[in-house]
Design a protein around this motif. Structure first.
Motif, mmCIF file in Angstrom:
data_model
loop_
_atom_site.group_PDB
_atom_site.id
_atom_site.type_symbol
_atom_site.label_atom_id
_atom_site.label_comp_id
_atom_site.label_asym_id
_atom_site.label_seq_id
_atom_site.Cartn_x
_atom_site.Cartn_y
_atom_site.Cartn_z
ATOM 1 N N GLN A 55 10.233 24.892 -7.283
ATOM 2 C CA GLN A 55 10.844 25.606 -6.156
ATOM 3 C C GLN A 55 12.362 25.591 -6.320
ATOM 4 O OE1 GLN A 55 9.591 24.311 -2.282
ATOM 5 N NE2 GLN A 55 7.543 23.777 -3.012
ATOM 6 N N ALA A 56 12.963 26.762 -6.210
ATOM 7 C CA ALA A 56 14.412 26.889 -6.409
ATOM 8 C C ALA A 56 15.209 26.025 -5.434
ATOM 9 C CB ALA A 56 14.829 28.353 -6.283
ATOM 10 N N LEU A 57 14.775 25.956 -4.170
ATOM 11 C CA LEU A 57 15.508 25.157 -3.176
ATOM 12 C C LEU A 57 15.490 23.670 -3.522
ATOM 13 C CD1 LEU A 57 14.494 26.906 0.179
ATOM 14 C CD2 LEU A 57 16.711 26.981 -0.986
ATOM 15 N N LEU A 58 14.330 23.178 -3.972
ATOM 16 C CA LEU A 58 14.238 21.770 -4.372
ATOM 17 C C LEU A 58 15.101 21.505 -5.592
ATOM 18 C CD1 LEU A 58 10.444 20.940 -3.930
ATOM 19 C CD2 LEU A 58 12.355 20.253 -2.462
ATOM 20 N N PHE A 59 15.070 22.423 -6.545
ATOM 21 C CA PHE A 59 15.875 22.240 -7.745
ATOM 22 C C PHE A 59 17.359 22.201 -7.392
ATOM 23 C CE2 PHE A 59 18.156 23.496 -11.562
ATOM 24 C CZ PHE A 59 17.604 22.626 -12.482
ATOM 25 N N GLU A 60 17.773 23.099 -6.527
ATOM 26 C CA GLU A 60 19.175 23.152 -6.102
ATOM 27 C C GLU A 60 19.600 21.853 -5.409
ATOM 28 O OE1 GLU A 60 21.465 25.872 -2.905
ATOM 29 O OE2 GLU A 60 20.303 26.976 -4.393
ATOM 30 N N ARG A 61 18.693 21.311 -4.610
ATOM 31 C CA ARG A 61 19.026 20.104 -3.837
ATOM 32 C C ARG A 61 19.000 18.825 -4.678
ATOM 33 N NH1 ARG A 61 16.462 18.097 1.896
ATOM 34 N NH2 ARG A 61 17.681 16.194 1.995
ATOM 35 N N TYR A 62 18.041 18.726 -5.598
ATOM 36 C CA TYR A 62 17.812 17.445 -6.282
ATOM 37 C C TYR A 62 18.148 17.420 -7.775
ATOM 38 C CZ TYR A 62 15.290 16.162 -2.046
ATOM 39 O OH TYR A 62 14.951 15.886 -0.748
ATOM 40 N N ALA A 63 18.552 18.530 -8.362
ATOM 41 C CA ALA A 63 18.688 18.628 -9.823
ATOM 42 C C ALA A 63 19.531 17.505 -10.437
ATOM 43 C CB ALA A 63 19.262 19.978 -10.220
ATOM 44 N N ILE A 64 20.649 17.181 -9.841
ATOM 45 C CA ILE A 64 21.504 16.142 -10.444
ATOM 46 C C ILE A 64 21.287 14.770 -9.816
ATOM 47 C CG2 ILE A 64 23.251 17.786 -11.180
ATOM 48 C CD1 ILE A 64 24.948 16.900 -8.781
ATOM 49 N N ARG A 65 20.339 14.661 -8.879
ATOM 50 C CA ARG A 65 20.105 13.387 -8.194
ATOM 51 C C ARG A 65 18.804 12.697 -8.603
ATOM 52 N NH1 ARG A 65 19.832 14.798 -2.250
ATOM 53 N NH2 ARG A 65 19.523 12.561 -2.079
ATOM 54 N N ILE A 66 17.899 13.403 -9.284
ATOM 55 C CA ILE A 66 16.571 12.842 -9.541
ATOM 56 C C ILE A 66 16.648 11.610 -10.430
ATOM 57 C CG2 ILE A 66 15.294 14.981 -9.183
ATOM 58 C CD1 ILE A 66 15.184 15.220 -12.254
ATOM 59 N N PRO A 67 15.710 10.717 -10.285
ATOM 60 C CA PRO A 67 14.589 10.725 -9.361
ATOM 61 C C PRO A 67 15.028 10.320 -7.956
ATOM 62 C CG PRO A 67 14.548 8.728 -10.653
ATOM 63 C CD PRO A 67 15.683 9.568 -11.184
ATOM 64 N N PRO A 124 0.837 -1.202 0.000
ATOM 65 C CA PRO A 124 0.000 0.000 0.000
ATOM 66 C C PRO A 124 0.874 1.254 0.000
ATOM 67 C CG PRO A 124 -0.040 -1.054 2.159
ATOM 68 C CD PRO A 124 0.759 -1.937 1.263
ATOM 69 N N LEU A 125 0.816 2.015 -1.089
ATOM 70 C CA LEU A 125 1.609 3.235 -1.231
ATOM 71 C C LEU A 125 0.722 4.398 -1.626
ATOM 72 C CD1 LEU A 125 4.632 1.969 -3.406
ATOM 73 C CD2 LEU A 125 4.538 2.201 -0.921
ATOM 74 N N GLU A 126 1.038 5.550 -1.072
ATOM 75 C CA GLU A 126 0.448 6.816 -1.511
ATOM 76 C C GLU A 126 1.607 7.583 -2.133
ATOM 77 O OE1 GLU A 126 -0.773 10.952 0.553
ATOM 78 O OE2 GLU A 126 -1.446 9.138 1.559
ATOM 79 N N ILE A 127 1.551 7.822 -3.436
ATOM 80 C CA ILE A 127 2.664 8.433 -4.159
ATOM 81 C C ILE A 127 2.373 9.916 -4.372
ATOM 82 C CG2 ILE A 127 4.072 8.383 -6.242
ATOM 83 C CD1 ILE A 127 2.997 5.437 -6.612
ATOM 84 N N GLU A 128 3.266 10.760 -3.858
ATOM 85 C CA GLU A 128 3.169 12.199 -4.081
ATOM 86 C C GLU A 128 4.282 12.593 -5.042
ATOM 87 O OE1 GLU A 128 3.701 16.440 -1.719
ATOM 88 O OE2 GLU A 128 3.725 14.585 -0.580
ATOM 89 N N ARG A 129 3.905 13.156 -6.176
ATOM 90 C CA ARG A 129 4.891 13.578 -7.180
ATOM 91 C C ARG A 129 5.183 15.061 -6.984
ATOM 92 N NH1 ARG A 129 2.873 10.976 -12.780
ATOM 93 N NH2 ARG A 129 5.052 11.298 -13.347
ATOM 94 N N VAL A 130 6.458 15.398 -6.843
ATOM 95 C CA VAL A 130 6.864 16.784 -6.616
ATOM 96 C C VAL A 130 7.801 17.213 -7.736
ATOM 97 C CG1 VAL A 130 8.070 18.363 -5.056
ATOM 98 C CG2 VAL A 130 6.637 16.538 -4.105
ATOM 99 N N ASP A 131 7.410 18.265 -8.448
ATOM 100 C CA ASP A 131 8.222 18.816 -9.529
ATOM 101 C C ASP A 131 9.267 19.742 -8.913
ATOM 102 O OD1 ASP A 131 9.362 20.008 -11.743
ATOM 103 O OD2 ASP A 131 7.461 20.695 -12.594
ATOM 104 N N ILE A 132 10.533 19.382 -9.020
ATOM 105 C CA ILE A 132 11.594 20.165 -8.388
ATOM 106 C C ILE A 132 11.794 21.514 -9.057
ATOM 107 C CG2 ILE A 132 12.776 18.129 -7.513
ATOM 108 C CD1 ILE A 132 14.888 18.634 -9.776
ATOM 109 N N GLU A 133 11.297 21.668 -10.275
ATOM 110 C CA GLU A 133 11.458 22.944 -10.966
ATOM 111 C C GLU A 133 10.504 24.015 -10.429
ATOM 112 O OE1 GLU A 133 13.179 21.866 -15.287
ATOM 113 O OE2 GLU A 133 11.059 21.363 -14.999
#
Length: 104
Positions: free
Chosen positions: A61-73, A50-59
């Motif tokens: 928010q600047a902070l999310l993009f900075e943190r995850y840009a080269i690590r996604i998914p 049982p999973l609830e999947i939340e999809r978050v677009d890193i683009e």
């Protein structure tokens, strides 16, 4: 015809997970093939866990993009993160099963 419907409903009931779903955040961005494959893998895994999947677009928010840009998914459950690029369903399923249950 009626027997086919009964068998189909029985299969759905058997495959439907009961209990609380684990909240999984998938950090991704548009046009990312690895992100799309990870989402498809999670939807396959959701048939058994049982999973609830939340999809978050890193683009978005600047902070999310900075943190995850080269690590996604990246998958996040609670405080735990997993760089999921190229991982097979079995590895993702194992990681999700080995996580400690959240308290609350």
């Amino acid at each position: 015809m009626r027997g086919d419907l009964r068998r189909g409903l029985a299969l759905v009931r058997k495959r439907t997970q009961r209990g609380p779903a684990r909240h999984v955040v998938l950090y991704e961005k548009a046009g990312c093939g690895l992100c799309a494959e990870t989402y498809r893998a999670l939807t396959r895994i959701r048939m058994d866990l049982p999973l609830e999947i939340e999809r978050v677009d890193i683009e978005a928010q600047a902070l999310l993009f900075e943190r995850y840009a080269i690590r996604i998914p990246v998958l996040k459950v609670g405080d735990e993160e997993l760089e999921a690029a190229g991982l097979e369903d079995a590895a993702l399923r194992r990681w999700l099963k080995e996580l400690r249950p959240s308290v609350g």
